[in-house]
Design an enzyme around this catalytic site. Structure first.
Site, PDB file in Angstrom:
ATOM      1  N   SER A 190     -30.166  20.932 -32.172  1.00 53.77           N
ATOM      2  CA  SER A 190     -31.310  21.821 -31.936  1.00 53.77           C
ATOM      3  C   SER A 190     -32.421  21.674 -32.973  1.00 53.77           C
ATOM      4  O   SER A 190     -32.766  22.611 -33.682  1.00 53.77           O
ATOM      5  CB  SER A 190     -30.827  23.266 -31.862  1.00 53.77           C
ATOM      6  N   ARG A 205     -38.849  16.021 -37.241  1.00 53.72           N
ATOM      7  CA  ARG A 205     -38.853  16.673 -38.565  1.00 53.72           C
ATOM      8  C   ARG A 205     -37.698  17.646 -38.619  1.00 53.72           C
ATOM      9  O   ARG A 205     -37.237  18.146 -37.605  1.00 53.72           O
ATOM     10  CB  ARG A 205     -40.181  17.399 -38.824  1.00 53.72           C
ATOM     11  N   ASP A 243     -30.679  22.388 -26.743  1.00 54.68           N
ATOM     12  CA  ASP A 243     -29.883  23.545 -26.305  1.00 54.68           C
ATOM     13  C   ASP A 243     -30.330  24.131 -24.964  1.00 54.68           C
ATOM     14  O   ASP A 243     -29.512  24.617 -24.183  1.00 54.68           O
ATOM     15  CB  ASP A 243     -29.832  24.625 -27.395  1.00 54.68           C
TER      16      ASP A 243
HETATM   17  C1  LIG Z   1     -34.799  21.514 -29.167  1.00 61.45           C
HETATM   18  O1  LIG Z   1     -34.259  22.755 -29.594  1.00 61.45           O
HETATM   19  C2  LIG Z   1     -34.661  23.271 -30.826  1.00 61.45           C
HETATM   20  C3  LIG Z   1     -34.041  24.630 -31.019  1.00 61.45           C
HETATM   21  O2  LIG Z   1     -34.104  25.428 -29.887  1.00 61.45           O
HETATM   22  C4  LIG Z   1     -36.153  23.250 -31.020  1.00 61.45           C
HETATM   23  O3  LIG Z   1     -36.526  23.683 -32.282  1.00 61.45           O
HETATM   24  C5  LIG Z   1     -36.671  21.858 -30.739  1.00 61.45           C
HETATM   25  O4  LIG Z   1     -38.029  21.770 -30.968  1.00 61.45           O
HETATM   26  C6  LIG Z   1     -36.281  21.475 -29.344  1.00 61.45           C
HETATM   27  N1  LIG Z   1     -36.977  20.328 -28.814  1.00 61.45           N
HETATM   28  C7  LIG Z   1     -36.745  19.050 -28.969  1.00 61.45           C
HETATM   29  C8  LIG Z   1     -37.656  18.120 -28.290  1.00 61.45           C
HETATM   30  O5  LIG Z   1     -35.831  18.612 -29.625  1.00 61.45           O
END
Ligand SMILES: *[C@@H]1O[C@H](CO)[C@@H](O)[C@H](O)[C@H]1NC(C)=O
Ligand SMILES: *[C@@H]1O[C@H](CO)[C@@H](O)[C@H](O)[C@H]1NC(C)=O
Ligand SMILES: *[C@@H]1O[C@H](CO)[C@@H](O)[C@H](O)[C@H]1NC(C)=O
Ligand SMILES: *[C@@H]1O[C@H](CO)[C@@H](O)[C@H](O)[C@H]1NC(C)=O
Length: 487
Positions: A190, A205, A243
């Protein structure tokens, strides 16, 4: 890349980890009510007697807030139009307001899956290893939770991934599974990733306090796979998912009509099933199913400040946040921020003398020190003198309140949470409208706010009826409580 039948299996394996983590992670909110003897805590007579001393027109304050926080049906309808428009833009180009990221997941489970899989879930400090077994008519899961120490979060990346591999090895040993068993593993990670295949994604990041070196820009599946090799584990990492995508797929396992998965917890995001022909920016292979799950990253909707009915309080929350100008939709609907909006309202009404007769509270002045769970607790306080709310105000915030204060506070909480539910319905309605699923769609929703905040779900449903009319009857909102871990 071939899209074989097993793909959905591996993904489901991961999502069980998600469903379980949904249960565990949302214990973040302690929703326990007061114990019976605490209820006996009554407002002191001295305070009640003061009630008529300083006369402030708190009625006017509540009216003012109602005007700002009430979102009409017409406003909701206009927002849905803009939302659908922004979804279309996101499907056309990179870096739109709503990113609409292809997840590379092209199949949903059928419910006929068989076999045993591993799932890892790194959501933050908690790291879960989960084994999922599909047998005829049942799903069995075993899981173990580990804590990622601050040293690992901020040290060299290879040590962090070694730790993951060690956790998996320990889990296998404990469950009597030989280390050289060839197992498929799904990884719910996540953090923001640039996904390049179902089993390839580069970390954009770190967030949530992680800074481990040598990971940003790298493929996290490869880093995990390499760590397994170093530890002599013959595990194959076959899928990397967000997630939200996990939520969608785990719901689809139960109900094949599932079109979308939504997280309404500390944060908010959604994923839904889109036809590949609609994903204009997609130049990868067409799958046999001709559909793909899209990770919307919908929390950023409204950050152009055009569509959302932002109040001065929302702007304050945004300005003081670590990411000003971003995730404005998320900041109006998710658990991380609802308490913070309410806290700003309380501080404002204290400064005008319209709440608590102007009494200041050091505790209340601390940023993020009024949890969304507190709002839920206040809204559930149905005692005639709101004694539970009185106790909360007194013990946590050292505030002496009158019954009128407490009733006003309850109304404030209702205004903020009802608006959140109605705005969440805008996104759901946009998905149903965009995919034209008028004959029946199931929307899986997970997260503490939706699951534990009383009446939140009803407010979402009311707004969906206002937005979709009769079609709303064909939209089922499913809550993700079907998967529990027995290990
Ligand atoms: C995936 O999930 C996390 C937590 O919900 C989020 O911060 C993140 O930006 C999401 N998106 C991607 C493209 O990984
Ligand atoms: C992992 O599984 C995929 C698909 O089944 C296969 O193509 C790949 O070779 C496997 N990798 C390893 C390291 O076993
Ligand atoms: C209310 O919020 C405070 C500060 O965030 C927290 O310590 C307390 O546990 C919350 N109360 C409930 C019932 O969640
Ligand atoms: C709801 O779904 C049924 C079939 O499942 C369909 O006949 C009906 O027209 C739908 N309702 C609306 C308002 O579209």
């Amino acid at each position: 890349m071939t899209y074989h039948i097993f793909q959905s299996l591996f993904v489901f394996g991961i999502t069980t980890g998600v469903a379980i983590s949904a249960v565990v992670q949302f214990l973040y909110y302690t929703f326990s009510g007061p114990s019976p003897d605490e209820v006996a805590f009554l407002p002191s007579p001295a305070i009640e007697a003061q009630q008529d001393v300083p006369k402030s027109n708190s009625r006017a304050a509540i009216q003012r807030l109602e005007d700002q926080f009430y979102v009409s049906t017409v406003q909701l309808q206009d927002m849905v139009k803009l939302f659908v428009h922004d979804m279309q833009r996101g499907l056309k180009r990179e870096n739109a307001l709503i990113k609409m990221l292809p997840s590379y997941v092209t199949k949903r489970p059928t419910g006929n899956e068989r076999g045993t899989y591993l799932a890892l879930d790194l959501g933050g400090t908690n790291f879960r290893v989960c084994e999922v077994t599909f047998a005829t008519g049942q799903v069995r899961t075993k899981q173990r939770k580990f804590t990622v120490s601050d040293e690992l979060k901020t040290g060299p990346g290879h040590l962090l991934f070694d730790f993951f591999a060690d956790c998996v090895a320990l889990f296998l040993d404990e469950n009597g599974i030989p280390r050289d068993t060839n197992m498929k593993l799904g990884f719910t990670f996540s953090f923001p990733c640039h996904q390049e295949a179902l089993n390839r994604g580069r970390l954009i990041r770190w967030t949530k306090g992680f800074t481990a070196s040598g990971v940003v820009g790298e493929d996290v599946v490869k880093l995990l796979q390499d760590a397994f090799h170093r530890k002599g584990l013959s595990i194959n990492v076959t899928a990397l998912v967000n997630d939200t995508v996990g939520t969608l797929i785990s719901h689809a396992y139960i109900d094949p009509l599932t079109q979308a998965g939504i997280i309404l917890g500390t944060g908010s995001n959604a994923a839904y099933v889109e036809r590949i022909s609609e994903i204009k920016k997609w130049d990868g292979p067409k799958s046999a199913s001709n559909e793909m799950v899209i990770n919307m990253e919908w929390g950023n909707w409204g950050s152009d400040k055009i569509a959302l009915p932002l109040t001065a309080y929302d702007l304050k929350v945004d300005r003081a946040s670590p990411n000003p100008g971003q995730q404005l939709y998320e900041k109006m609907i998710s658990g991380m921020y609802l308490g913070e909006i309410t806290r700003y309202i309380m501080l404002d009404l204290i400064s005008t003398g319209e709440l608590f007769r102007g009494q200041r509270s050091v505790e209340l002045e601390k940023p993020y020190n009024f949890d969304t769970a507190n709002m839920s607790r206040i809204e559930r306080d149905h005692t005639t003198d709101m004694s539970d709310t009185n106790m909360l105000l007194k013990t946590v915030y050292n505030i002496d309140s009158t019954l009128k204060d407490r009733r006003n506070l309850k109304q404030i909480c209702q205004l903020v949470s009802t608006r959140a539910a109605r705005l969440a319905a805008v996104g759901i309605s946009a998905i149903v409208t965009k995919t034209n699923r008028l004959n029946g769609a199931t929307v899986g929703i997970d997260g503490s706010v939706y699951e534990h905040y009383q009446h939140f779900g009803n407010h979402v449903k009311d707004a969906l009826r206002e937005l979709l009319g009769m079609v709303a009857q064909n939209v089922t909102l499913a809550q993700g409580e079907f998967l529990r871990c027995d290990g």
